[in-house]
Design an enzyme around this catalytic site. Structure first.
Site, PDB file in Angstrom:
ATOM      1  N   GLU A 111       7.416  14.722   9.940  1.00 21.20           N
ATOM      2  CA  GLU A 111       6.531  15.186  11.022  1.00 21.20           C
ATOM      3  C   GLU A 111       6.911  16.563  11.567  1.00 21.20           C
ATOM      4  O   GLU A 111       6.983  16.769  12.773  1.00 21.20           O
ATOM      5  CB  GLU A 111       6.510  14.141  12.148  1.00 21.20           C
ATOM      6  N   ASN A 152       7.717  14.079   4.672  1.00 20.16           N
ATOM      7  CA  ASN A 152       6.828  13.003   5.107  1.00 20.16           C
ATOM      8  C   ASN A 152       6.088  13.424   6.380  1.00 20.16           C
ATOM      9  O   ASN A 152       6.685  14.003   7.283  1.00 20.16           O
ATOM     10  CB  ASN A 152       7.711  11.769   5.401  1.00 20.16           C
ATOM     11  N   HIS A 188      -1.326   6.249   8.523  1.00 22.52           N
ATOM     12  CA  HIS A 188      -1.689   5.383   9.660  1.00 22.52           C
ATOM     13  C   HIS A 188      -3.161   5.669   9.951  1.00 22.52           C
ATOM     14  O   HIS A 188      -3.500   6.626  10.640  1.00 22.52           O
ATOM     15  CB  HIS A 188      -0.806   5.675  10.877  1.00 22.52           C
ATOM     16  N   GLU A 215       3.452   4.927   4.714  1.00 25.21           N
ATOM     17  CA  GLU A 215       3.433   4.063   5.909  1.00 25.21           C
ATOM     18  C   GLU A 215       2.029   3.512   6.137  1.00 25.21           C
ATOM     19  O   GLU A 215       1.524   3.479   7.266  1.00 25.21           O
ATOM     20  CB  GLU A 215       3.899   4.846   7.157  1.00 25.21           C
ATOM     21  N   ASP A 217      -1.225   1.738   7.014  1.00 28.91           N
ATOM     22  CA  ASP A 217      -1.846   0.640   7.760  1.00 28.91           C
ATOM     23  C   ASP A 217      -3.231   1.097   8.196  1.00 28.91           C
ATOM     24  O   ASP A 217      -3.514   2.286   8.242  1.00 28.91           O
ATOM     25  CB  ASP A 217      -0.991   0.136   8.935  1.00 28.91           C
TER      26      ASP A 217
HETATM   27  C1  XIL Z   1       7.852   3.352  14.290  1.00 28.70           C
HETATM   28  C2  XIL Z   1       8.356   1.929  14.170  1.00 28.70           C
HETATM   29  O1  XIL Z   1       7.460   1.199  13.391  1.00 28.70           O
HETATM   30  C3  XIL Z   1       8.510   1.307  15.544  1.00 28.70           C
HETATM   31  O2  XIL Z   1       9.125   0.037  15.442  1.00 28.70           O
HETATM   32  C4  XIL Z   1       9.333   2.223  16.441  1.00 28.70           C
HETATM   33  O3  XIL Z   1       9.368   1.684  17.749  1.00 28.70           O
HETATM   34  C5  XIL Z   1       8.763   3.599  16.469  1.00 28.70           C
HETATM   35  O4  XIL Z   1       8.669   4.105  15.144  1.00 28.70           O
HETATM   36  N1  XIL Z   1       5.890   7.399  11.883  1.00 28.70           N
HETATM   37  C6  XIL Z   1       7.144   7.157  11.368  1.00 28.70           C
HETATM   38  C7  XIL Z   1       7.821   5.873  11.657  1.00 28.70           C
HETATM   39  O5  XIL Z   1       7.627   7.966  10.566  1.00 28.70           O
HETATM   40  O6  XIL Z   1       9.205   6.002  11.723  1.00 28.70           O
HETATM   41  C8  XIL Z   1       7.302   5.230  12.909  1.00 28.70           C
HETATM   42  O7  XIL Z   1       7.883   3.933  13.009  1.00 28.70           O
HETATM   43  C9  XIL Z   1       5.803   5.175  12.920  1.00 28.70           C
HETATM   44  C10 XIL Z   1       5.209   6.558  12.827  1.00 28.70           C
END
Ligand code: XIL
Length: 297
Positions: A111, A152, A188, A215, A217
């Protein structure tokens, strides 16, 4: 996956049965592994890595350099440039070195781009300057020359200011011979199609790096009815299908096993049910759609 849920047989069994690769959700983050300078705690990460080894799963290391979930001694900006570079080097070496040969792939920087595509102002950027990013990759590469190194980010899955900035960043890293092996698109998402997803995957791959969804979802509004599950299934299938269509798109990782352990409900109030399995670990339509997409049907 989460170390704190390993004692739950249903959870652990489903992870081992359904996947061939896992990502520790929080266990490798800086605030967990090095909450005090130079004092490392790998207890939770070791549990996930041990579980993975027992079940023949590979591990994605997440994450080395990120502005969130940092301990205060890093986040508060009190370290000067040289001290922060030294802290970053010690941190990366400790994690990558410990799991050398056991964690095959690392999210080195997470990020680093702002929403408008400019550099995100973080403690690393503000203290070290833009070169912190390539420094992190070079340090990680020296710590384990065999590890695959990933940049990432989120909101970069398609074309648009941030997706274009990602492409330009990776192109520059490759041109400067920074040791980057792959780009992770977090994914996401909502049920809306991602404009330019296929084009983004293709043009990143054409730079000579691998691409993956790291990641994934697909969140749903809380009030949405049963047809929302069908829209979610279609969205999952589109993304997995887009990855499958690109030879260098090598992996899809899902964030959270099931709707009971997903972070979406807290991160996006009013949304939930973002994963492949319901809260009782029963497959949702999205699960079957992903399986079909993986099989190319
Ligand atoms: C999130 C986790 O899923 C949570 O449990 C935590 O409280 C916060 O982080 N992007 C990322 C991840 O790269 O590390 C994040 O994970 C979600 C967004």
């Amino acid at each position: 996956m989460r170390a704190d849920l390993l004692g739950d047989g249903g959870y652990a069994g489903a992870v081992a049965r359904l996947f061939d690769s896992v990502t520790p959700e929080n266990e490798l983050k800086w605030e967990v592994t090095e909450s005090q300078p130079g004092h490392f705690d790998f207890a939770s990460a070791d549990r996930v890595v041990g579980f993975a080894r027992r079940h023949g799963l590979s591990v994605r290391g997440h994450v080395l350099v990120w502005q969130n979930q940092l301990p205060a001694w890093v986040a508060d900006g009190s370290l000067g440039r040289d001290a922060l570079v030294a802290a970053m080097r010690r941190h990366i070496r400790a994690l990558v070195g410990r799991y050398r040969g056991r964690i095959a792939e690392w999210d080195v920087v997470n990020e680093a781009l702002a929403e408008d595509g400019g550099p995100r102002r973080t403690v690393f950027y503000d203290t070290i300057g833009p070169r912190y990013l390539e420094m992190a990759f070079r340090i990680a590469h020296r710590a384990d020359p065999g590890a695959r190194l990933v940049y990432n980010d989120y909101g970069v899955e398609g074309l648009g200011p941030k997706g274009d900035a990602l492409f330009a960043l990776v192109r520059r890293l490759v041109r400067d011979r920074v040791p980057i092996d792959a780009v992770g698109l977090q994914g996401h998402l909502t049920t809306a199609p991602v404009p330019g997803l296929a084009a983004q995957l293709r043009r990143l791959a054409a730079l000579g790096v691998d691409v993956e969804l790291t990641e994934l979802d697909v969140r749903l509004p809380d009030a949405a009815g049963a047809d929302a599950l069908a829209a979610q299934a279609a969205a999952y299938a589109r993304v997995v299908g887009a990855c499958r269509a690109v030879a260098r798109c090598r992996r899809v990782t899902f964030w959270g096993l099931d709707d009971a352990d997903s972070f979406i409900d807290s991160a996006y109030p009013g949304y939930g049910r973002a994963t492949l399995l319901d809260g009782d670990l029963r497959p949702k339509p999205a699960y079957r759609a992903v399986l079909a997409a993986l099989r190319g049907r």
